[in-house]
Design a protein around this motif. Structure first.
Motif, PDB file in Angstrom:
ATOM      1  N   GLU A 151     -21.688  42.232  12.132  1.00 25.41           N
ATOM      2  CA  GLU A 151     -22.529  42.660  13.247  1.00 25.41           C
ATOM      3  C   GLU A 151     -23.386  43.851  12.835  1.00 25.41           C
ATOM      4  O   GLU A 151     -24.585  43.916  13.141  1.00 25.41           O
ATOM      5  N   HIS A 152     -22.751  44.805  12.153  1.00 20.78           N
ATOM      6  CA  HIS A 152     -23.489  45.991  11.715  1.00 20.78           C
ATOM      7  C   HIS A 152     -24.590  45.608  10.738  1.00 20.78           C
ATOM      8  O   HIS A 152     -25.720  46.111  10.808  1.00 20.78           O
ATOM      9  N   LYS A 154     -27.838  47.406  20.653  1.00 28.67           N
ATOM     10  CA  LYS A 154     -26.825  47.036  19.672  1.00 28.67           C
ATOM     11  C   LYS A 154     -25.769  46.111  20.253  1.00 28.67           C
ATOM     12  O   LYS A 154     -25.285  45.203  19.598  1.00 28.67           O
ATOM     13  N   TYR A 204     -27.403  43.777  12.649  1.00 31.37           N
ATOM     14  CA  TYR A 204     -28.152  44.725  13.471  1.00 31.37           C
ATOM     15  C   TYR A 204     -29.126  45.539  12.628  1.00 31.37           C
ATOM     16  O   TYR A 204     -30.289  45.691  12.983  1.00 31.37           O
ATOM     17  N   ARG A 205     -28.656  46.047  11.499  1.00 30.04           N
ATOM     18  CA  ARG A 205     -29.531  46.852  10.641  1.00 30.04           C
ATOM     19  C   ARG A 205     -30.685  46.039  10.092  1.00 30.04           C
ATOM     20  O   ARG A 205     -31.818  46.498  10.055  1.00 30.04           O
ATOM     21  N   TYR A 231     -16.948  43.297  12.535  1.00 32.74           N
ATOM     22  CA  TYR A 231     -17.683  44.550  12.683  1.00 32.74           C
ATOM     23  C   TYR A 231     -18.744  44.711  11.605  1.00 32.74           C
ATOM     24  O   TYR A 231     -19.890  45.065  11.895  1.00 32.74           O
ATOM     25  N   ARG A 232     -18.388  44.423  10.359  1.00 33.32           N
ATOM     26  CA  ARG A 232     -19.332  44.605   9.250  1.00 33.32           C
ATOM     27  C   ARG A 232     -20.513  43.650   9.354  1.00 33.32           C
ATOM     28  O   ARG A 232     -21.650  44.019   9.088  1.00 33.32           O
TER      29      ARG A 232
END
Length: 361
Positions: free
Chosen positions: A62-63, A86, A66-67, A59-60
């Motif tokens: 990917e986040h 996203k 993405y950012r 999750y981290r």
């Protein structure tokens, strides 16, 4: 699917495995020092650590990606960050790169398409303004001359009014063709399908253009089966197709030349109609644009012959409305050949039908 998952979660898998080994090792060392090692507890602890670590890391990452990628989109004016979804971002950098490249390529194609359309629009506006201003200026010139005093002379007045009338007729001719091609392109023109003898239509067209052909001493020859050639189409529109093609051949034909109109079977369901001449021909680079609106092969000579510049475009659209195609071949300096097909009359068809077909341009 397995390969995709392995690629996508490779980073999270190895990182989680490493964290799990380190944390489990610390627990084992702690229990060895202070207590007895309970291996079942260690295994449960390791499994919980691995699962928790895997999802948190996934999750981290990917986040984070993405950012970061979104900030790149924001800094590049060509790309639009709002279109970045996203759910399409993964930790697989190869997939991410392919996604961005595809997005950039699509945008590039879109921009090129818009440029082509813009150039076409500019060319179309230039052509239509040129076609309209010539008769407009002619009419305006004669009317202004009459208003300046020539109206008092009966002979001059009659002559100038006749010439002004010809200019108005030319304007009406262009506007009528523009209206027709607009209806054809938008699918607003209704086709009245009926069964008719194509030989009779060809004969009528040849009679209508006889005077034009005689002026340049061009012989028009018709080669067709003696029996009735029965087709199913809009008779009036097909007559217009043949008229436009033959008149076009006369316009670009050589004096003392010839035009051949031939009809033969294409297959079990269709007839093939060919219009061939020995005129000036068309250069190879002009063939792809031949059926464009206002496109002229000979931009000087053809204007002297008149016409709206929409004849071949109308031909193409009428045939497309009939779900038929037209092809053109030519050898520069030797002549041109236009070939199109028409549906044969079906033996069981006895009732006339009306159809409204949409068009694609």
């Amino acid at each position: 699917m397995g390969t995709k998952l392995k690629k996508t979660y490779k980073f999270a898998f190895y990182t989680s495995s490493l964290l799990t080994l380190v944390l489990s090792g610390l627990i084992v060392i702690y229990e060895l020092v202070f207590h007895t090692v309970i291996w079942s507890s260690v295994l449960i602890y390791a499994l919980v650590c691995f699962i928790a670590s895997f999802f948190i890391i996934q999750y981290r990452v990917e986040h984070f990606i993405y950012r970061r990628v979104k900030s790149i989109y924001n800094s590049v004016s060509l790309l639009d960050a709002a279109s970045l979804r996203k759910d399409s971002i993964t930790t697989d950098m190869a997939s991410l790169k392919a996604e961005v490249e595809k997005f950039a390529q699509d945008k590039k194609l879109e921009i090129e398409s818009l440029k082509v359309r813009e150039n076409f629009r500019k060319e179309f506006m230039g052509n239509i303004s040129h076609e309209l201003k010539t008769p407009l200026f002619t009419v305006q010139g004669y009317i202004m001359t009459l208003l300046d005093g020539a109206i008092k002379d009966k002979k001059v007045r009659k002559k100038y009014l006749k010439r002004a009338s010809k200019g108005v007729d030319r304007l009406l001719y262009i506007v009528k063709d523009l209206d027709m091609i607009t209806k054809l392109e938008t699918g607003d023109m209704t086709l009245f399908r009926e069964d008719f003898n194509l030989n009779e239509v060809i004969e009528n067209v040849v009679e209508l253009i006889e005077m034009k052909a005689t002026k340049k001493n061009i012989e028009v020859e018709v080669i067709s089966p003696e029996d009735a050639v029965m087709v199913s189409a809009d008779q009036e529109r097909i007559q217009q197709v043949l008229t436009n093609l033959i008149v076009n051949s006369i316009k670009y034909g050589n004096r003392d030349g010839y035009i051949k109109v031939s009809v033969e079977e294409f297959n079990e369901d269709k007839y093939s109609i060919k219009v061939q001449d020995n005129g000036i021909g068309i250069e190879e680079e002009n063939l792809p644009r031949l059926f464009e609106r206002f496109f002229r092969v000979d931009k000087s000579g053809s204007r002297k012959e008149g016409g709206s510049g929409l004849g071949l475009a109308i031909v193409k659209h009428i045939l497309e409305a009939h779900e038929e195609q037209i092809t053109a071949t030519s050898s520069f300096g030797e002549g041109s050949t236009f070939i199109f097909t028409l549906q044969k009359t079906k033996p069981t068809t006895t009732k006339e039908t009306t159809s409204k077909l949409g068009l694609f341009f």
